[in-house]
Design a protein around this motif. Structure first.
Motif, mmCIF file in Angstrom:
data_model
loop_
_atom_site.group_PDB
_atom_site.id
_atom_site.type_symbol
_atom_site.label_atom_id
_atom_site.label_comp_id
_atom_site.label_asym_id
_atom_site.label_seq_id
_atom_site.Cartn_x
_atom_site.Cartn_y
_atom_site.Cartn_z
ATOM 1 N N GLU A 158 0.820 -1.206 0.000
ATOM 2 C CA GLU A 158 0.000 0.000 0.000
ATOM 3 C C GLU A 158 0.860 1.265 0.000
ATOM 4 O O GLU A 158 1.912 1.306 0.631
ATOM 5 C CB GLU A 158 -0.931 0.014 1.218
ATOM 6 N N THR A 197 -8.475 -0.495 1.175
ATOM 7 C CA THR A 197 -7.448 -1.063 2.060
ATOM 8 C C THR A 197 -8.085 -1.780 3.243
ATOM 9 O O THR A 197 -7.665 -2.882 3.616
ATOM 10 C CB THR A 197 -6.502 0.044 2.568
ATOM 11 N N ARG A 200 -9.485 -5.003 2.059
ATOM 12 C CA ARG A 200 -8.400 -5.940 1.757
ATOM 13 C C ARG A 200 -7.823 -6.544 3.037
ATOM 14 O O ARG A 200 -7.565 -7.749 3.108
ATOM 15 C CB ARG A 200 -7.311 -5.221 0.958
ATOM 16 N N SER A 207 -2.233 -9.579 2.986
ATOM 17 C CA SER A 207 -2.176 -8.128 3.209
ATOM 18 C C SER A 207 -2.274 -7.797 4.691
ATOM 19 O O SER A 207 -1.535 -6.942 5.207
ATOM 20 C CB SER A 207 -3.320 -7.435 2.459
#
Length: 260
Positions: A158, A197, A200, A207
């Motif tokens: 990220e 995010t 995820r 992640s």
């Protein structure tokens, strides 16, 4: 009638779990009220509780303490608690009271990570790190830790930055949770996670594990730094003990003065 913190069972509003020095908070997992000149409702941020619960399970209760709204109780009772990240009066802040309670009952340093959710379009990055509060209260420690935090987050897929408008600083007479934590000696960072995010981290193990690893690495280096003597006298416990000793010295001085 909108039910706020003034007319509901406060003891059931917040969930606190764990006994560790990594404090993880999520103030916007439910709809909250911001007390401006006119009341404004701040929307709930999806997947915050999911991430916090996963972090608690991964890090364990000996390493972390989590603090979040009791979402079921609040939604079942149609409550709209005050936004703890938008406080004008700390004396009325339920979360600040809980922070003080944590600091007094478990008087060690906290690495405080305050998790928030931003839109995918809020900035060009997936993650924004707000460190203005801790930089203002502990500039030396902040300058030491910032490169360490930067290197840790570089290991994630990220994108991130420290320079968005999400600074974790409310301003004069307005207190964010990062600000409140910094006032109590916590090393507080506001972490904004984009919608994608957050999704995820909840759905993809790889992640999420990278995010957990970043937290562990930051904690490892922060712990080394906090063991240095220059950080020794930053806890409420020490301040209370110091005040008690001053009172004792003052009492003995007057006693000796009058006995002569």
């Amino acid at each position: 009638m909108v039910k706020t913190r003034d007319n509901c069972n406060l003891d059931r509003l917040i969930i606190v779990k764990g006994n560790g020095p990594i404090l993880i908070t999520g103030p916007h997992s439910v709809e909250t009220i911001r007390h401006k000149p006119e009341r404004e409702i701040h929307g709930a941020e999806a997947n915050i509780n999911c991430i916090i619960n996963k972090l608690y399970k991964s890090l364990g209760p000996k390493l972390c303490t989590v603090m979040m709204w009791n979402k079921k109780y609040i939604e079942d009772n149609a409550l709209y608690p005050s936004d703890p990240n938008f406080e004008y009066d700390l004396k009325k802040s339920l979360w600040y009271k809980q922070f003080k309670k944590l600091k007094i009952t478990k008087p060690f340093f906290y690495l405080h990570l305050d998790l928030h959710g931003m839109l995918d379009t809020s900035t060009k990055n997936d993650i924004e790190l707000g460190m203005k509060a801790i930089h203002l209260y502990r500039p030396g420690l902040s300058q030491h830790m910032k490169p360490i935090i930067r290197e840790a987050f570089k290991k994630m897929e990220e994108t991130f930055s420290f320079h968005s408008h999400f600074q974790g600083w409310g301003g004069i007479n307005k207190y964010t949770l990062s600000n409140q934590g910094s006032l109590l000696g916590f090393y507080s960072i506001q972490i904004e996670l984009s919608t994608t995010t957050r999704s995820r981290f909840c759905k993809k193990k790889k992640s999420f594990n990278k995010f957990t690893k970043v937290i562990r690495e930051i904690y490892k280096e922060w712990k080394k730094e906090m063991k240095k003597p220059k950080h020794k006298h930053k806890t409420i416990k020490h301040k209370r003990k110091k005040a008690k000793n001053k009172k004792k010295i003052r009492k003995n001085f007057y006693k000796n003065s009058y006995s002569k």
